[in-house]
Enzyme design. Structure first.
Site, short mmCIF file in Angstrom:
data_model
loop_
_atom_site.label_atom_id
_atom_site.label_comp_id
_atom_site.label_asym_id
_atom_site.label_seq_id
_atom_site.Cartn_x
_atom_site.Cartn_y
_atom_site.Cartn_z
N GLY A 19 0.80 -1.22 0.00
CA GLY A 19 0.00 0.00 0.00
C GLY A 19 0.83 1.27 0.00
O GLY A 19 2.06 1.27 0.22
N HIS A 20 0.15 2.38 -0.22
CA HIS A 20 0.80 3.69 -0.36
C HIS A 20 1.59 4.08 0.88
O HIS A 20 1.19 3.84 2.01
CB HIS A 20 -0.24 4.77 -0.68
CG HIS A 20 -1.27 4.97 0.40
ND1 HIS A 20 -1.08 5.82 1.46
CD2 HIS A 20 -2.48 4.41 0.58
CE1 HIS A 20 -2.13 5.80 2.24
NE2 HIS A 20 -3.00 4.95 1.74
N ASN A 21 2.76 4.65 0.64
CA ASN A 21 3.66 5.15 1.68
C ASN A 21 4.21 4.09 2.61
O ASN A 21 4.76 4.40 3.67
CB ASN A 21 2.99 6.26 2.51
CG ASN A 21 2.78 7.52 1.70
OD1 ASN A 21 1.66 7.82 1.29
ND2 ASN A 21 3.84 8.26 1.45
#
Length: 330
Positions: free
Chosen positions: A243-245
Site C-alpha cells: 500500500g501507499h507510503n
C-alpha cells in the site's frame, strides 16, 4: 540441452563426491520423479527414506545425513543443499527468450527518452517522456513505462508490467509479468453531504532499490505524498499488495497473497508469510517474522515471530491453541 559430469557438478557446488557414477547429468529433479541421468536433492533425513526407490543417478546431500549411495550412483555432500540447488538450477537455466531486433519497430519510444547501451525493447512496448533506462535493460513486449521514470542497469521487465510516472528503480531488478508499479493508493473519505465518497489524490511516487524482484500480478502503490519505498534486495512473491507510503527495509520477503495497508514500515530482513495482512501505520521491526495467514494490528518487536489473527507472539499463540483444544475435549 545442457549436460554435466558428476565431477563438474561437484566442483560447481563446492561439495564432496561419495561413490562413483559415470552417467552424464542432463537435469535436476525432485527425488520421487527423478530418472537415470537426473541429479536430485536430499536436504534432511525426512527425504532420505525416498532414496531407496529413487532412479536418480546422483543426489546432492546434506553432509550430516548418514546414508550411502548405491553402486553406480553418487552423492555430493554439501553444507547447505538449498544453496547448492540454487547454484545448480542456475547452471541448468535455459536461455531467456531472444530478441531478433534490439528495439522492435512497433515499440513507441518518446524522443525525450534516454536508453543506455545494450537496451532491448520488445514489441508494442511504450516508453514515455523523459524516461531514462540504464545499460542493458531488457523490456519484454507489451510493457508501459510512463513519464520521468528512471530504471537502473541490467533490470529486466516482463510483459504486461505497467510502471507509472516518476518511479525510480535501481539496477539488477526483475519484475515478472503484469506487475503494477505506482498506481494510485486506496484512499477515500465520505463527502460532506454524506452522499458519496471523495477520492484522495496520491501525488507521490515509488522508489525501488537494487536487486529487487517482484512476482507476477503484484502491486506497489504510489505514495499519497513522498514515496512508497522498497529497499535493496527485497523479494516479493506473486499476488502481493504493498500500500501507499509503505517503507520496506533491506532484504524483506513477502510471500504470495500477503498485503501491507498504507504507511506500514518493515525493518531489514522482515519475513511476511503467505496471506498475512498488515494493518496501516504498523511497524514490524528488523528480523521479525509474520506467520502465514496472520493479521498484524500492532507493532512487532525486532526478531519476534508472530502468528494468528490477531497476531501475537508465536509461543503465546501456541499455548492458546493448546488450551482451546483441551476445552474442546472436556
Amino acid at each position: 540441452m545442457k549436460t554435466f559430469s558428476i565431477e563438474e557438478i561437484t566442483t560447481l557446488v563446492n561439495g564432496e563426491q561419495i561413490g562413483l557414477c559415470e552417467d552424464i547429468i542432463n537435469a535436476p529433479e525432485q527425488i520421487e520423479n527423478a530418472v537415470k541421468g537426473n541429479v536430485t536433492f536430499i536436504g534432511s533425513s525426512k527425504y532420505a527414506r525416498l532414496w531407496e526407490n529413487s532412479n536418480a543417478s546422483a543426489a546432492i546431500v546434506y553432509e550430516g545425513i548418514n546414508i550411502v549411495p548405491e553402486e553406480g550412483k553418487a552423492f555430493i555432500k554439501v553444507k547447505n543443499p538449498d544453496l547448492a540447488m540454487a547454484v545448480l538450477l542456475e547452471a541448468f537455466e535455459p536461455e531467456s527468450p531472444c530478441f531478433e531486433i534490439d528495439i522492435h519497430p512497433t515499440a513507441v519510444i518518446d524522443k525525450t527518452a534516454t536508453l543506455g547501451k545494450g537496451c532491448k525493447v520488445g514489441a508494442n512496448s511504450y516508453i514515455g517522456k523523459n524516461v531514462t533506462l540504464g545499460d542493458n535493460v531488457v523490456i519484454y513486449p507489451n510493457v508501459s513505462i510512463f513519464d520521468d521514470t528512471t530504471i537502473g542497469n541490467e533490470t529486466v521487465i516482463w510483459s504486461g508490467t505497467v510502471i507509472r510516472e516518476r518511479t525510480k528503480i535501481g539496477s539488477h531488478c526483475i519484475f515478472h509479468i503484469n506487475v503494477s508499479i505506482g498506481a494510485d493508493g486506496f484512499g477515500y473519505r465520505p463527502s460532506s453531504d454524506g452522499r458519496g465518497l471523495v477520492k484522495i489524490i496520491h501525488i507521490g511516487n515509488v522508489v525501488i532499490g537494487n536487486a529487487v524482484e517482484i512476482g507476477a500480478n503484484s502491486c506497489v502503490d504510489r505514495g499519497k505524498f513522498s514515496s512508497t519505498i522498497l529497499g535493496d534486495g527485497c523479494k516479493i512473491d506473486n499476488l502481493v499488495q504493498i500500500g501507499h507510503n509503505s517503507v520496506l527495509g533491506r532484504c524483506c520477503i513477502m510471500a504470495g497473497h500477503s498485503g501491507l495497508a498504507g504507511s506500514v514500515t518493515l525493518g531489514d530482513g522482515v519475513i511476511i508469510g503467505g496471506s498475512a495482512s498488515i494493518k496501516d501505520h504498523v511497524t514490524i521491526h528488523s528480523g521479525a517474522k509474520v506467520g502465514a495467514g496472520s493479521g498484524v494490528i500492532a507493532d512487532v518487536p525486532a526478531g519476534k515471530s508472530v502468528v494468528g489473527y490477531p497476531a501475537c507472539d508465536s509461543r503465546e499463540k501456541m499455548k492458546q491453541w493448546v488450551a482451546l483444544r483441551k476445552l474442546g475435549r472436556s
